[in-house]
Design a protein around this motif. Structure first.
Motif, PDB file in Angstrom:
ATOM      1  N   PHE A  21       0.747  -1.238  -0.018  1.00 52.88           N
ATOM      2  CA  PHE A  21       0.014  -0.020  -0.036  1.00 52.88           C
ATOM      3  C   PHE A  21       0.974   1.436   0.056  1.00 52.88           C
ATOM      4  O   PHE A  21       0.504   2.276  -0.666  1.00 52.88           O
ATOM      5  N   GLU A  22       1.954   1.210   0.695  1.00 52.65           N
ATOM      6  CA  GLU A  22       2.711   2.382   0.835  1.00 52.65           C
ATOM      7  C   GLU A  22       3.902   2.605  -0.292  1.00 52.65           C
ATOM      8  O   GLU A  22       4.278   3.640  -0.600  1.00 52.65           O
ATOM      9  N   PHE A  23       4.221   1.349  -0.884  1.00 59.95           N
ATOM     10  CA  PHE A  23       5.227   1.383  -1.915  1.00 59.95           C
ATOM     11  C   PHE A  23       4.819   0.825  -3.122  1.00 59.95           C
ATOM     12  O   PHE A  23       4.165  -0.190  -3.283  1.00 59.95           O
ATOM     13  N   GLU A  24       5.737   1.196  -4.220  1.00 60.95           N
ATOM     14  CA  GLU A  24       5.573   0.625  -5.391  1.00 60.95           C
ATOM     15  C   GLU A  24       6.760  -0.233  -5.819  1.00 60.95           C
ATOM     16  O   GLU A  24       7.874   0.261  -5.796  1.00 60.95           O
ATOM     17  N   PHE A  25       6.597  -1.607  -5.930  1.00 65.47           N
ATOM     18  CA  PHE A  25       7.733  -2.399  -6.106  1.00 65.47           C
ATOM     19  C   PHE A  25       8.255  -2.363  -7.351  1.00 65.47           C
ATOM     20  O   PHE A  25       7.656  -2.548  -8.504  1.00 65.47           O
ATOM     21  N   LYS A 105      17.663   8.861  -5.192  1.00 61.81           N
ATOM     22  CA  LYS A 105      16.774   9.431  -4.508  1.00 61.81           C
ATOM     23  C   LYS A 105      15.215   8.900  -4.684  1.00 61.81           C
ATOM     24  O   LYS A 105      14.981   8.560  -5.574  1.00 61.81           O
ATOM     25  N   GLY A 106      14.834   8.458  -3.414  1.00 62.23           N
ATOM     26  CA  GLY A 106      13.284   8.227  -3.500  1.00 62.23           C
ATOM     27  C   GLY A 106      13.123   6.676  -3.525  1.00 62.23           C
ATOM     28  O   GLY A 106      12.070   5.969  -3.745  1.00 62.23           O
ATOM     29  N   LEU A 107      14.353   5.798  -3.611  1.00 63.50           N
ATOM     30  CA  LEU A 107      14.247   4.396  -3.476  1.00 63.50           C
ATOM     31  C   LEU A 107      14.746   3.852  -2.110  1.00 63.50           C
ATOM     32  O   LEU A 107      15.501   4.286  -1.471  1.00 63.50           O
ATOM     33  N   ALA A 108      14.108   2.751  -1.798  1.00 61.34           N
ATOM     34  CA  ALA A 108      14.133   2.339  -0.493  1.00 61.34           C
ATOM     35  C   ALA A 108      14.242   0.459  -0.548  1.00 61.34           C
ATOM     36  O   ALA A 108      13.645   0.167  -1.586  1.00 61.34           O
ATOM     37  N   ILE A 109      14.711  -0.242   0.211  1.00 64.71           N
ATOM     38  CA  ILE A 109      14.690  -1.444   0.146  1.00 64.71           C
ATOM     39  C   ILE A 109      13.794  -1.973   1.398  1.00 64.71           C
ATOM     40  O   ILE A 109      14.300  -1.821   2.574  1.00 64.71           O
ATOM     41  N   ILE A 110      12.694  -2.705   1.471  1.00 60.84           N
ATOM     42  CA  ILE A 110      11.790  -3.074   2.142  1.00 60.84           C
ATOM     43  C   ILE A 110      11.431  -4.587   2.378  1.00 60.84           C
ATOM     44  O   ILE A 110      11.400  -5.245   1.453  1.00 60.84           O
ATOM     45  N   ALA A 127      12.166  -6.216  -1.474  1.00 57.05           N
ATOM     46  CA  ALA A 127      11.737  -5.563  -2.853  1.00 57.05           C
ATOM     47  C   ALA A 127      12.608  -3.954  -2.442  1.00 57.05           C
ATOM     48  O   ALA A 127      12.521  -3.101  -1.991  1.00 57.05           O
ATOM     49  N   LEU A 128      13.208  -3.758  -4.034  1.00 55.60           N
ATOM     50  CA  LEU A 128      13.459  -2.339  -4.241  1.00 55.60           C
ATOM     51  C   LEU A 128      12.067  -1.646  -4.453  1.00 55.60           C
ATOM     52  O   LEU A 128      11.718  -1.885  -5.547  1.00 55.60           O
ATOM     53  N   ALA A 129      11.889  -0.526  -3.577  1.00 54.40           N
ATOM     54  CA  ALA A 129      10.594   0.232  -3.728  1.00 54.40           C
ATOM     55  C   ALA A 129      10.709   1.726  -3.890  1.00 54.40           C
ATOM     56  O   ALA A 129      11.660   2.153  -3.354  1.00 54.40           O
ATOM     57  N   LYS A 130       9.605   2.270  -4.600  1.00 53.21           N
ATOM     58  CA  LYS A 130       9.578   3.636  -4.520  1.00 53.21           C
ATOM     59  C   LYS A 130       8.204   4.121  -3.671  1.00 53.21           C
ATOM     60  O   LYS A 130       7.437   3.402  -3.949  1.00 53.21           O
TER      61      LYS A 130
END
Length: 156
Positions: A21-25, A105-110, A127-130
């Motif tokens: 819901f919070e991120f786009e994979f 910028k804007g990418l995270a690993i979750i 997942a590498l997510a935005k």
């Protein structure tokens, strides 16, 4: 005489429901987990929370922080810390690719989910997510509602 009920689940599949819901994979990977003694037993009992967990790089290695694994109830004094930094195991190429991508910028690993593979090892899907914007979240909710409505109409 009846057999004791087994408190360990056959298949463990713990999901981070908030993540989608919070991120786009963008890309997903399967990583191994370095665990201490009683942590695997708690995972097999399903006592893990991924909602606040995130991954960081430290000296070229990937770690997961804020993942809560409840202490094992049957362990006496040799129990583990519930929230500690745990190392994730990936190939060198995957680590390098993730490190360069996560620097953008804007990418995270979750973490997305934890499961036990067929060999009995604890694995984590990351997942590498935005991060999604508010209008993206609204659009996803509209699509979910439309799908649900279509399914209801199909059953009537």
């Amino acid at each position: 005489m009846s057999a004791k009920p087994n408190r360990f689940e056959k298949s463990v599949n713990i999901k981070n429901k908030k993540a989608s819901f919070e991120f786009e994979f963008i890309d997903t990977y399967v990583a191994g987990l370095m665990l201490k003694g009683t942590e695997i037993k708690s995972i097999r009992e399903g006592k893990v929370s991924l909602t606040e967990a995130y991954c960081v790089f430290h000296q070229g290695e990937l770690y997961i922080r804020q993942m809560h694994i409840s202490p094992y109830s049957m362990a006496a004094s040799y129990n583990h810390d519930a929230v500690r930094e745990r190392k994730l195991l990936l190939n060198k190429k995957e680590l390098e690719k993730l490190e360069t991508k996560s620097a953008e910028k804007g990418l995270a690993i979750i973490p997305v989910r934890i499961f036990i593979n067929d060999r009995g090892k604890a694995k984590m899907e990351i997942a590498l997510a935005k991060g999604k914007k508010l209008h993206d979240k609204r659009q996803d909710l509209k699509e979910k509602d439309a799908k649900r409505e279509l399914q209801r109409m199909a059953f009537d």
